[in-house]
Write a protein that holds these residues in place. Structure first.
Motif, short mmCIF file in Angstrom:
data_model
loop_
_atom_site.label_atom_id
_atom_site.label_comp_id
_atom_site.label_asym_id
_atom_site.label_seq_id
_atom_site.Cartn_x
_atom_site.Cartn_y
_atom_site.Cartn_z
N SER A 49 0.68 -1.13 0.15
CA SER A 49 -0.17 -0.16 0.22
C SER A 49 0.85 1.09 0.39
CB SER A 49 -0.78 -0.27 1.16
OG SER A 49 -0.26 0.35 2.90
N GLY A 50 2.54 1.10 0.28
CA GLY A 50 3.39 2.37 -0.03
C GLY A 50 3.59 2.79 1.44
N GLY A 103 11.86 -7.02 -2.87
CA GLY A 103 12.37 -6.37 -4.46
C GLY A 103 13.14 -4.62 -4.12
N GLN A 104 13.38 -4.31 -5.41
CA GLN A 104 13.77 -3.03 -5.14
C GLN A 104 13.06 -2.06 -6.79
OE1 GLN A 104 16.19 -2.32 -8.04
NE2 GLN A 104 17.12 -4.01 -8.58
N SER A 105 11.82 -2.31 -6.27
CA SER A 105 10.66 -1.38 -7.57
C SER A 105 10.21 -0.64 -6.54
CB SER A 105 9.88 -2.56 -8.32
OG SER A 105 8.59 -2.92 -7.28
N ILE A 110 3.96 -4.62 -5.97
CA ILE A 110 4.21 -5.85 -5.33
C ILE A 110 2.78 -6.94 -5.26
CG2 ILE A 110 3.87 -6.53 -3.42
CD1 ILE A 110 5.54 -4.06 -2.36
N GLU A 111 1.67 -6.24 -5.39
CA GLU A 111 0.50 -6.69 -5.95
C GLU A 111 0.43 -7.84 -7.14
OE1 GLU A 111 -4.36 -6.42 -5.44
OE2 GLU A 111 -2.73 -5.13 -5.22
N PRO A 112 1.15 -7.31 -8.43
CA PRO A 112 0.65 -7.84 -9.26
C PRO A 112 1.91 -9.31 -9.21
CG PRO A 112 0.97 -5.40 -10.47
CD PRO A 112 1.01 -6.14 -8.58
N VAL A 125 9.82 -3.71 -0.63
CA VAL A 125 9.94 -2.93 -1.45
C VAL A 125 11.31 -2.16 -1.02
CG1 VAL A 125 9.13 -3.41 -3.56
CG2 VAL A 125 8.37 -1.25 -2.69
N ASP A 126 12.56 -1.79 -1.62
CA ASP A 126 13.60 -0.24 -1.11
C ASP A 126 13.76 0.07 -2.27
OD1 ASP A 126 15.63 0.55 -0.06
OD2 ASP A 126 16.64 -1.18 -0.24
#
Length: 232
Positions: A49-50, A103-105, A110-112, A125-126
């Motif tokens: 969700s950020g 991940g790093q995106s 994330i959800e997909p 993610v980072d």
């Protein structure tokens, strides 16, 4: 490989990135048996969700196997995470262990990615790769034999074609992370204790999952029920 020892041959090791030759780099970082620096534990990761979460909060209360992947379009990372998804939550719970993928995106991916891989454990993610850098994860590939991975189903041609197709057909045409960034695996916690660290030399240099599970007392998982590799 445990730790980040410098191979003398690294000076000659290169990787083609975006049509240019880029050397594999070996940043410094913590080693097994050392505590994770408080400044690294305070760096944020983002959930689906950020929402920002301090990295150290992920393993403050219990041990965690933390897998840093290259990027979400990498077919090798996808297939490795597909096998991580097969680990029953009950196996982790009975050992009081958390499984985490980072991940790093952008967090929007994330959800997909979870829908694609069937992964339902923790994932973050980072996007700025700050934690990757502080942990000494390599950027660029070392040309070294990593053996046959028990987790990779595709050959390089079919896997790369599928990755490219996902890139061009996705809502945002991007690589979902820096394609030159390598990943790694740590066993951390409770607190900032580092029990194990492995920095991938290249895209195939990930640790076999059952060897990681054995280190944290999680039962062996059978990953053999999968289709055979299709060569095209």
């Amino acid at each position: 490989m445990q730790g980040a020892e410098v191979d003398p041959a690294l000076a000659a090791v290169t990787r083609q990135v975006s049509g240019r030759t880029a050397p594999a780099t070996v940043p410094s970082g913590p080693e097994r048996g050392q505590p994770l620096a408080a400044a690294v534990a305070e760096l944020p990761v983002l959930d689906a969700s950020g929402r920002q979460v301090p990295f150290g909060a992920l393993f403050r209360e219990r041990r965690a196997v933390v897998v840093f992947v290259r990027h979400f379009l990498c077919y090798i990372c996808k297939e490795y995470v597909e096998d991580l998804a097969k680990i029953p939550k009950s196996f982790l719970q009975e050992a009081d262990v958390t499984l985490i993928v980072i991940g790093q995106s952008s967090y929007h991916h994330i959800e997909p990615f979870c829908k694609l891989t069937g992964y339902s454990h923790e994932i973050y993610v980072d996007p700025e790769r700050e934690i990757y850098k502080k942990l000494g994860m390599k950027r660029g590939e070392e040309i070294a034999s990593s053996g046959n991975s028990p987790h990779i189903k595709s050959n390089i041609l079919s896997g790369s074609i599928r990755s490219l197709w996902r890139a061009v057909t996705g809502p945002l045409f991007d690589f979902q992370g820096d394609p030159a960034q390598q990943g790694g695996t740590l066993i951390l916690g409770p607190g900032n204790n580092i029990h194990f660290i492995h920095r991938d030399k290249n895209r195939l240099d990930h640790k076999p999952i059952n060897s990681l599970l054995q280190l944290v007392g999680v039962r062996h998982v059978d990953f053999t029920s999968r289709p055979s590799v299709i060569h095209v």
